[in-house]
Scaffold this motif. Structure first.
Motif, mmCIF file in Angstrom:
data_model
loop_
_atom_site.group_PDB
_atom_site.id
_atom_site.type_symbol
_atom_site.label_atom_id
_atom_site.label_comp_id
_atom_site.label_asym_id
_atom_site.label_seq_id
_atom_site.Cartn_x
_atom_site.Cartn_y
_atom_site.Cartn_z
ATOM 1 N N ASP A 287 0.818 -1.221 0.000
ATOM 2 C CA ASP A 287 0.000 0.000 0.000
ATOM 3 C C ASP A 287 0.848 1.266 0.000
ATOM 4 O OD1 ASP A 287 -2.288 -1.500 -0.010
ATOM 5 O OD2 ASP A 287 -2.676 -1.319 2.141
ATOM 6 N N ASP A 288 1.879 1.297 0.851
ATOM 7 C CA ASP A 288 2.670 2.521 0.962
ATOM 8 C C ASP A 288 3.588 2.717 -0.240
ATOM 9 O OD1 ASP A 288 1.517 3.248 3.351
ATOM 10 O OD2 ASP A 288 2.962 2.152 4.564
ATOM 11 N N ARG B 174 1.418 4.210 -2.823
ATOM 12 C CA ARG B 174 1.178 5.643 -2.549
ATOM 13 C C ARG B 174 2.382 6.487 -2.955
ATOM 14 N NH1 ARG B 174 -0.438 9.936 -3.349
ATOM 15 N NH2 ARG B 174 -0.601 11.572 -1.767
ATOM 16 N N GLU C 254 2.353 6.891 -6.605
ATOM 17 C CA GLU C 254 1.341 7.876 -7.000
ATOM 18 C C GLU C 254 1.867 9.297 -6.797
ATOM 19 O OE1 GLU C 254 -2.659 5.206 -5.930
ATOM 20 O OE2 GLU C 254 -1.911 6.717 -4.520
ATOM 21 N N MET C 255 2.600 9.519 -5.713
ATOM 22 C CA MET C 255 3.179 10.836 -5.472
ATOM 23 C C MET C 255 4.207 11.186 -6.539
ATOM 24 S SD MET C 255 3.685 10.691 -1.321
ATOM 25 C CE MET C 255 4.250 12.397 -1.231
ATOM 26 N N THR D 13 9.186 4.836 3.590
ATOM 27 C CA THR D 13 8.377 3.842 4.288
ATOM 28 C C THR D 13 9.278 2.712 4.737
ATOM 29 O OG1 THR D 13 6.387 2.451 4.168
ATOM 30 C CG2 THR D 13 7.782 2.504 2.219
ATOM 31 N N LEU E 234 4.225 5.589 6.571
ATOM 32 C CA LEU E 234 4.497 6.398 5.383
ATOM 33 C C LEU E 234 4.766 7.817 5.852
ATOM 34 C CD1 LEU E 234 4.629 6.870 2.315
ATOM 35 C CD2 LEU E 234 2.167 7.285 2.370
#
Length: 278
Positions: A121-122, A125, A128-129, A250, A257
Motif C-alpha cells: 500500500d505505501d 502511494r 502515485e506521489m 516507508t 508512510l
C-alpha cells in the motif's frame, strides 16, 4: 510447483480469487503436496511437473522451487503452453533469463518474476506521489534491508541446506530482486550506468556467502542505491525516495508512510507521517 513456505502466499491468493481454478500442486514430498491440495482446494496433486502438465493442462504455472531449478522448469512449462509466474530470483544469471524470455516470446506466452512488494500500500502511494509530481524529479532512491541472516535460519544455519547455496550473491542474492525493482520503479525507464557494488562477509559465516552489500547505479540524473546489512539494527526494509520538491519514505517491515512536500501557500514545508498497522 513447489509447496514450501512461499507457496502459502501464492495458494492463499489463488484460493481467494473466484476467477482462478487450482488444477494441481506439485512437490517431491507427498505430505507437502497432499496437505497443500487439501488446504487450498486443488483438484489433484503430483510428484512431477511432467504429470501436472500432461494431466492437468494448466494455463499458468507458479514456479516456487529453489532458484537453481527455475530455468529448466520455466522452459518446460512454456514449451507445454503454460504462462509462468516464477519466484525471485527468476534465474541465477542474465544468460538464463534471456533463454526464458526468448522461449516465452517464441510461444507468445508471458513469464513474470514475482515482485510482490510493488503492490504494498505505501509503495503504491509513493509511486502515485512520484507520478503526480509531488516529489518533483526523482533524484535519489534507496532501499535498505537490515536483516540478521547470518545467525541462523534458512540462510545461516550450517546444518540445513541453504536455498541460495552456490549463488554468486550468496544469501543476499535472494533479496536483490526486491531491492532492484523497488528503486528502479521510481524512475523512468532509461540506461543504467555507473554500476558499482561492494560485497562483504562481516559475520564470518561461510554459509551465507555475503551478508553485507552497498551497491549503486545511475539512471538519467537519478542515483539509485541498494544496501543490505546483517549486522545493523533495528531490522527493517526501508524505501527512501528524494526528489527536487520533496521526499517520501516507508518501512515495509514496520509499516509507516512519511512525506515532506512544499506547502503551496508558503515557503515552509509540511511533514506528513502516517503510521500503519501490519
Amino acid at each position: 510447483m513447489g509447496c514450501g513456505a512461499i507457496s502459502r502466499e501464492h495458494l492463499s491468493a489463488l484460493a481467494e480469487n473466484p476467477r482462478a481454478e487450482l488444477v494441481g500442486v506439485v512437490d517431491l514430498s507427498r505430505a507437502a503436496r497432499s496437505y497443500a491440495a487439501d488446504r487450498y482446494g486443488a483438484r489433484a496433486h503430483y510428484a512431477t511437473i511432467e504429470a501436472l502438465l500432461d494431466e492437468a493442462h494448466p494455463e499458468v504455472v507458479h514456479v516456487l522451487t529453489p532458484p537453481w531449478t527455475h530455468r529448466d522448469l520455466a522452459l518446460q512449462c512454456l514449451r507445454a503452453g503454460a504462462h509462468v509466474i516464477c519466484e525471485k530470483p527468476i534465474t541465477e544469471s542474465l544468460v538464463d533469463l534471456h533463454l526464458i524470455l526468448d522461449e516465452a516470446a517464441s510461444q507468445d506466452l508471458l513469464v513474470i518474476e514475482s515482485q510482490n512488494y510493488r503492490f504494498n500500500d505505501d509503495v503504491v502511494r509513493i509511486l502515485e506521489m512520484v507520478a503526480a509530481g509531488e516529489l518533483g524529479d526523482v533524484l535519489e532512491a534507496e532501499v535498505r534491508i537490515l536483516l540478521d541472516i547470518a545467525s541462523g535460519g534458512k540462510f545461516g544455519d550450517p546444518n540445513i541446506p541453504s536455498p541460495t547455496a552456490g549463488m554468486k550473491g550468496g544469501a543476499i542474492h535472494d533479496f536483490l530482486p526486491h531491492m532492484a525493482y523497488s528503486v528502479l520503479q521510481m524512475v523512468p525507464d532509461g540506461e543504467i550506468a555507473g554500476v558499482s557494488a561492494r560485497w562483504r562477509n562481516l559475520s564470518g559465516n561461510p554459509v551465507v556467502g555475503f551478508d553485507d552489500l552497498d551497491g549503486s547505479c545511475t539512471v538519467g540524473d537519478a542515483l539509485l542505491r541498494v544496501r543490505f546489512s546483517s549486522s545493523l539494527q533495528p531490522e527493517g526494509f526501508r524505501l527512501h525516495v528524494r526528489g527536487s520538491r520533496g521526499m517520501a519514505e516507508t518501512d515495509l517491515f514496520q509499516p509507516y508512510l512519511r512525506a515532506e512536500v512544499p506547502v503551496p501557500a508558503a515557503r515552509s514545508h509540511r511533514s506528513r507521517t502516517r503510521p500503519r498497522t501490519a
